[in-house]
Design a protein around this motif. Structure first.
Motif, PDB file in Angstrom:
ATOM      1  N   PHE A   1      43.660  70.902  65.485  1.00 55.24           N
ATOM      2  CA  PHE A   1      43.074  69.745  64.815  1.00 55.24           C
ATOM      3  C   PHE A   1      43.257  69.843  63.306  1.00 55.24           C
ATOM      4  CE2 PHE A   1      39.174  67.679  63.047  1.00 55.24           C
ATOM      5  CZ  PHE A   1      39.499  66.377  63.380  1.00 55.24           C
ATOM      6  N   GLY A   2      43.176  71.053  62.767  1.00 50.28           N
ATOM      7  CA  GLY A   2      43.398  71.239  61.334  1.00 50.28           C
ATOM      8  C   GLY A   2      44.842  71.124  60.930  1.00 50.28           C
ATOM      9  N   GLN A   3      45.762  71.396  61.838  1.00 49.73           N
ATOM     10  CA  GLN A   3      47.187  71.255  61.532  1.00 49.73           C
ATOM     11  C   GLN A   3      47.666  69.811  61.576  1.00 49.73           C
ATOM     12  OE1 GLN A   3      49.000  73.837  64.426  1.00 49.73           O
ATOM     13  NE2 GLN A   3      48.722  75.686  63.180  1.00 49.73           N
ATOM     14  N   GLN A   4      46.975  68.945  62.310  1.00 50.90           N
ATOM     15  CA  GLN A   4      47.438  67.570  62.485  1.00 50.90           C
ATOM     16  C   GLN A   4      46.580  66.535  61.768  1.00 50.90           C
ATOM     17  OE1 GLN A   4      47.517  67.392  66.834  1.00 50.90           O
ATOM     18  NE2 GLN A   4      49.762  67.539  66.801  1.00 50.90           N
ATOM     19  N   VAL A   5      45.258  66.675  61.806  1.00 52.69           N
ATOM     20  CA  VAL A   5      44.375  65.619  61.288  1.00 52.69           C
ATOM     21  C   VAL A   5      43.564  66.118  60.093  1.00 52.69           C
ATOM     22  CG1 VAL A   5      42.535  63.993  61.858  1.00 52.69           C
ATOM     23  CG2 VAL A   5      44.243  64.595  63.589  1.00 52.69           C
ATOM     24  N   CYS A   6      42.760  67.115  60.299  1.00 56.39           N
ATOM     25  CA  CYS A   6      41.847  67.606  59.250  1.00 56.39           C
ATOM     26  C   CYS A   6      42.596  68.610  58.373  1.00 56.39           C
ATOM     27  CB  CYS A   6      40.605  68.234  59.877  1.00 56.39           C
ATOM     28  SG  CYS A   6      39.223  68.447  58.735  1.00 56.39           S
ATOM     29  N   LEU A   7      43.485  68.101  57.563  1.00 54.89           N
ATOM     30  CA  LEU A   7      44.358  68.932  56.746  1.00 54.89           C
ATOM     31  C   LEU A   7      43.570  69.583  55.602  1.00 54.89           C
ATOM     32  CD1 LEU A   7      47.366  66.453  56.483  1.00 54.89           C
ATOM     33  CD2 LEU A   7      47.012  68.276  58.164  1.00 54.89           C
ATOM     34  N   PRO A   8      44.077  70.698  55.065  1.00 54.63           N
ATOM     35  CA  PRO A   8      43.362  71.332  53.951  1.00 54.63           C
ATOM     36  C   PRO A   8      43.229  70.422  52.741  1.00 54.63           C
ATOM     37  CG  PRO A   8      44.970  72.834  54.898  1.00 54.63           C
ATOM     38  CD  PRO A   8      45.226  71.501  55.522  1.00 54.63           C
ATOM     39  N   VAL A   9      44.300  69.699  52.396  1.00 51.81           N
ATOM     40  CA  VAL A   9      44.298  68.768  51.267  1.00 51.81           C
ATOM     41  C   VAL A   9      44.614  67.373  51.798  1.00 51.81           C
ATOM     42  CG1 VAL A   9      45.289  68.233  49.021  1.00 51.81           C
ATOM     43  CG2 VAL A   9      45.021  70.629  49.724  1.00 51.81           C
ATOM     44  N   SER A  10      43.846  66.405  51.355  1.00 48.91           N
ATOM     45  CA  SER A  10      44.000  65.004  51.780  1.00 48.91           C
ATOM     46  C   SER A  10      43.944  64.868  53.306  1.00 48.91           C
ATOM     47  CB  SER A  10      45.318  64.424  51.245  1.00 48.91           C
ATOM     48  OG  SER A  10      45.344  64.492  49.842  1.00 48.91           O
ATOM     49  N   PRO A  11      42.801  65.137  53.908  1.00 43.36           N
ATOM     50  CA  PRO A  11      42.692  64.994  55.373  1.00 43.36           C
ATOM     51  C   PRO A  11      42.826  63.533  55.788  1.00 43.36           C
ATOM     52  CG  PRO A  11      40.535  65.401  54.401  1.00 43.36           C
ATOM     53  CD  PRO A  11      41.531  65.579  53.297  1.00 43.36           C
ATOM     54  N   LEU A  12      43.305  63.328  57.006  1.00 38.02           N
ATOM     55  CA  LEU A  12      43.528  61.981  57.534  1.00 38.02           C
ATOM     56  C   LEU A  12      42.242  61.459  58.175  1.00 38.02           C
ATOM     57  CD1 LEU A  12      47.034  62.623  59.130  1.00 38.02           C
ATOM     58  CD2 LEU A  12      46.495  61.899  56.793  1.00 38.02           C
ATOM     59  N   CYS A  13      41.261  61.165  57.344  1.00 36.56           N
ATOM     60  CA  CYS A  13      39.964  60.718  57.860  1.00 36.56           C
ATOM     61  C   CYS A  13      40.059  59.327  58.504  1.00 36.56           C
ATOM     62  CB  CYS A  13      38.926  60.697  56.734  1.00 36.56           C
ATOM     63  SG  CYS A  13      38.576  62.325  56.021  1.00 36.56           S
ATOM     64  N   SER A  14      40.985  58.499  58.037  1.00 31.95           N
ATOM     65  CA  SER A  14      41.088  57.149  58.581  1.00 31.95           C
ATOM     66  C   SER A  14      41.557  57.148  60.031  1.00 31.95           C
ATOM     67  CB  SER A  14      42.057  56.308  57.734  1.00 31.95           C
ATOM     68  OG  SER A  14      43.335  56.926  57.680  1.00 31.95           O
TER      69      SER A  14
END
Length: 419
Positions: free
Chosen positions: A334-347
């Protein structure tokens, strides 16, 4: 008149003095004279009512024997026992003490003091708490967990294809497979799964066994695992760990977390993941940077944790044990695809309405000193509001003069005076 023996009269009266007689009576004077005689003062025995009557002799004979005896006698042990028993009883119940002149007031202890002694409880074993701690769990964590499962249902993240579960040789011996799992975990530290997977493919082609790694030189082993993070240190750790496994474990890896963390270059995260993947035993939660970051963003702790080990302990306090094996690969993908370290894909995240960190800008790293984006290298000063980092546009960078177009005037040297 009949002959009256004063000694017998005293012996019969002195043992049981009457309080009704006057202080100046004749019997009192005779008693004082006899007690002041040298025969009486040299005797150290204690005359008690119980001792004279229990001996089975007459009062006169007992007094005569006590007056002429020069050897000291100690109090009978029965009296001491009674004193101890009376002292122990006096601590629990009020005791009335009567004097020779009359009865004094009752000496009692306050009832409140006795109640405090009865209610007071002391715990000698400090390892166990006297009360059960209140169970705590984060709000909406079950819904958040189910939504992450839904987003990870495709299993197409890099960890699903090149993680530690996919890097070992399925046709090798069991001890060789377990060793390859440990090697892949050691290489994955501070390294992306793509780089770790490529390094493991080269090691497997070379022969990823304890014996082959010990026979390989450091230069060759460095070429095989390059460019993993800190590859020079990992070459040293792989050699040291292989030597320990061959000497103490017969080429196999330890089957406990305590034994795994003693190996060079192996930490708690690697130990728990190795127990789960290699030995199929759930000993704890393997927490890496993705699990540490996402669990704090979701608000799964009472207070934010500072490092992965602190995150592991906080998760294990409330997360059900049947989810310990699943949470690592679930949050890592989930962190590799959506909840990224910088600029997470919250939308595009299904938890954006119940996540406390949704739609919040990621902190911008401060530029290093001397770089074109650092404030010191700018030809002008820019005012920023407190808490905001300096951001530059591409137009501003283009306006800066290039180093080769700037001409500098070399200062003239002064002519030296002729000698």
């Amino acid at each position: 008149m009949s002959h009256h023996d004063p000694e017998a009269n005293f012996s019969s009266r002195s043992m049981f003095p009457s309080v009704r007689c006057g202080a100046r009576s004749l019997r009192s004077l005779v008693r004082i004279l006899i007690m002041s005689s040298p025969y009486f003062t040299q005797s150290r025995s204690v005359i008690t009512r119980s001792s004279s009557q229990s001996a089975g002799v007459t009062p006169a004979a007992s007094v005569r024997s006590k007056l002429f005896s020069r050897q000291p006698k100690t109090a009978p042990p029965v009296a001491v026992t009674l004193e101890v028993e009376e002292a122990s009883v006096s601590e629990l119940e009020p005791v009335s003490v009567a004097s020779s002149a009359g009865c004094d007031k009752l000496k009692t202890k306050p009832s409140s003091e006795r109640r405090r002694k009865q209610v007071k409880v002391e715990y000698e074993n400090h390892g166990h708490l006297p009360f059960k701690m209140e169970f705590w769990e984060p709000l909406n964590w079950k819904k958040q967990f189910e939504l992450i499962r839904e987003m990870r249902s495709g299993r197409d993240a890099p960890v699903d294809e090149m993680g530690a579960e996919k890097c070992y040789d399925t046709e090798a011996l069991p001890r060789v497979r377990r060793f390859q799992v440990l090697v892949s975990l050691m290489l994955s530290s501070q390294t992306k799964d793509q780089v770790t997977g490529a390094a493991m493919q080269k090691l497997r082609a070379h022969g990823c066994t304890v014996e082959n790694l010990l026979a390989t030189s450091d230069e060759k082993l460095g070429e095989l695992i390059y460019p993993v993070g800190f590859w020079r240190n990992k070459v040293k750790y792989l050699k040291q760990t292989s030597a320990v496994l061959q000497r103490d474990f017969g080429g196999d890896i330890p089957n406990s977390v305590e034994g795994l963390v003693r190996l060079p270059g192996v930490g708690p995260k690697m130990a728990h993941l190795a127990m789960d993947i290699a030995w199929n035993q759930v000993s704890g939660i393997g927490v890496d940077t993705h699990v540490h970051r996402i669990s704090n963003r979701l608000g799964w702790f009472r207070r934010p944790t500072k490092n992965p080990e602190e995150t592991r302990k906080a998760l294990e306090e409330w997360l059900p044990r049947e989810l310990w094996s699943e949470i690592n690969w679930l949050l890592v993908g989930f962190g590799q695809q959506v909840c990224l370290p910088v600029s997470p894909l919250c939308s595009s995240c299904l938890n954006q309405n119940i996540c406390p960190s949704a739609h919040q800008s990621s902190p911008v790293k401060r530029p290093k000193a001397g770089s074109p984006r650092s404030p010191k290298s700018l030809p002008f000063k820019t005012k920023t509001e407190p808490g905001q980092e300096l951001a530059l546009n591409d137009e501003t960078i283009k306006q800066e003069p290039r180093p080769e177009t700037v001409s500098y005037m070399r200062p003239r040297r002064k002519n030296k005076c002729p000698l």
